[in-house]
Design a protein around this motif. Sequence first.
Motif, short mmCIF file in Angstrom:
data_model
loop_
_atom_site.label_atom_id
_atom_site.label_comp_id
_atom_site.label_asym_id
_atom_site.label_seq_id
_atom_site.Cartn_x
_atom_site.Cartn_y
_atom_site.Cartn_z
N MET A 1 0.83 -1.21 0.00
CA MET A 1 0.00 0.00 0.00
C MET A 1 0.86 1.26 0.00
O MET A 1 0.54 2.25 -0.66
CB MET A 1 -0.91 -0.02 1.23
N ARG A 2 1.97 1.22 0.75
CA ARG A 2 2.89 2.36 0.77
C ARG A 2 3.49 2.57 -0.61
O ARG A 2 3.61 3.70 -1.10
CB ARG A 2 3.97 2.15 1.83
N ALA A 3 3.88 1.47 -1.25
CA ALA A 3 4.47 1.56 -2.59
C ALA A 3 3.45 2.11 -3.59
O ALA A 3 3.79 2.91 -4.46
CB ALA A 3 4.97 0.18 -3.04
N MET A 4 2.20 1.67 -3.47
CA MET A 4 1.15 2.18 -4.36
C MET A 4 0.94 3.68 -4.17
O MET A 4 0.74 4.42 -5.13
CB MET A 4 -0.16 1.42 -4.11
N THR A 5 1.00 4.12 -2.91
CA THR A 5 0.84 5.55 -2.63
C THR A 5 1.95 6.36 -3.28
O THR A 5 1.70 7.41 -3.88
CB THR A 5 0.85 5.79 -1.10
N TRP A 6 3.19 5.87 -3.18
CA TRP A 6 4.31 6.56 -3.80
C TRP A 6 4.16 6.57 -5.33
O TRP A 6 4.46 7.57 -5.98
CB TRP A 6 5.63 5.88 -3.43
N ALA A 7 3.71 5.46 -5.91
CA ALA A 7 3.56 5.36 -7.36
C ALA A 7 2.47 6.30 -7.88
O ALA A 7 2.62 6.91 -8.95
CB ALA A 7 3.24 3.92 -7.76
N ILE A 8 1.38 6.47 -7.12
CA ILE A 8 0.24 7.28 -7.58
C ILE A 8 0.43 8.76 -7.27
O ILE A 8 0.24 9.62 -8.13
CB ILE A 8 -1.06 6.76 -6.95
N GLN A 10 3.33 10.20 -5.71
CA GLN A 10 4.73 10.61 -5.61
C GLN A 10 5.10 11.19 -4.24
O GLN A 10 6.12 11.87 -4.09
CB GLN A 10 5.11 11.63 -6.70
N ASN A 11 4.28 10.94 -3.26
CA ASN A 11 4.61 11.27 -1.88
C ASN A 11 3.77 10.36 -0.99
O ASN A 11 2.86 9.68 -1.46
CB ASN A 11 4.37 12.75 -1.56
N VAL A 12 4.09 10.37 0.29
CA VAL A 12 3.42 9.42 1.19
C VAL A 12 2.62 10.16 2.26
O VAL A 12 2.18 9.55 3.24
CB VAL A 12 4.48 8.49 1.81
N THR A 13 2.39 11.46 2.06
CA THR A 13 1.71 12.28 3.07
C THR A 13 0.30 11.75 3.38
O THR A 13 -0.07 11.57 4.55
CB THR A 13 1.60 13.74 2.59
N LYS A 14 -0.48 11.46 2.33
CA LYS A 14 -1.84 10.99 2.54
C LYS A 14 -1.87 9.65 3.26
O LYS A 14 -2.75 9.38 4.09
CB LYS A 14 -2.57 10.88 1.19
#
Length: 370
Positions: A1-8, A10-14
């Motif tokens: 899920m973290r990797a998907m957040t970064w891919a979509i 480009q940051n992990v704030t959300k």
Amino acid sequence: MRAMTWAIFQNVTKFDQTSTFVIQLVTFFLFVFFCWLAAHGLTVLETLATLAGSATFVMSLLYILMMFAAPAINPAVSFHSIDLSWKNLVPNFNVNYFTSLSILVFAVGGCEKISPYVNKLKHPSKNFPKAMIALAIMVMVSAILGTIAMAMMFDPNDVKNNFDSYIANGDYWAFQKLGNYYHLGNTLLVIYAITNVIGQFSTLCLSIDAPLRILLGSKEAKEFIPAGLLKKNKYGAYVNGIKMVGILSGAIILSQSLVPGAAKVMSQLIKLNSTMMPLRYLWVFAAYIALRKAHDKYQSDYVFAKHQGIAYFFGTWCFLITAACCLLGIYSTDPFALTLNIVTPLVLVALGVILPMVKKYQDQKNNKAE
């Protein structure tokens, strides 16, 4: 899920701002889905796992090469200076140092999986040691060069002050910075994140199925494993075994739903993994010592040491060092992490004791019925 957040995004704030309870709940349902997927064939995922694994390795090497080559391409790139004096190379032998040793053992984890193929080599006594030495050198070189590259890229004080965040996101930040060095924006970050998504999902599915096939697929399993766990479906998957894995891993996922912060959860899981995985090797070393005691009953084209005393020394040494690293790694100042690190191995060992007892009871019951 973290990797998907970064891919979509480009940051992990959300992702980090989302409630841990929500994240763990979604993680749990994803895990259940992949348990179902593992029970319905793995052909496509096996191919994806191979591709993603190869791509991740290539990108790790590219990161090191591109990092050191960056100043030649972009003179504006500035790195943090590294003091490689002797006083900085020698670690501080404190609690944090000794409780992190399990990660060093974990770094070479997985090499034991090639053991079934040792005697299939053309010259096992020569080629196998060379392969193991090459493996250790590859891990060592990658770890040292990667560490130096990241130390040049990130301020050590910032890493120290935000340790959990760097454990969870450090690799993504590294590729993000690398892309900026080469004026590629977040391109390298997105490629790495997508590779991670595919690799992690496929590895998750394989990690559910493959160990069960090793554990339950051997001819000896029928002697010690309850009949219910040996049940297969039409796809050849051990359905009840998958359910058992689902309950064990699902319990860990749900237990962390109350931990504050997704980065903290990631940090705990990495530490738990670095302790639990090497603990398995204690059985390997104990089995090695037992086999050496019965060496006259078994013949092999390759033996680690011909002299019994040398074999006993290294078998015992490996056992004690691994046990010490893992036991020290279990310690944590966080009460929840400490509890998780203690309870998990106890449950798994208890399971290993209970299953043969259940099988013995089943056999006695069947014998009486006959």
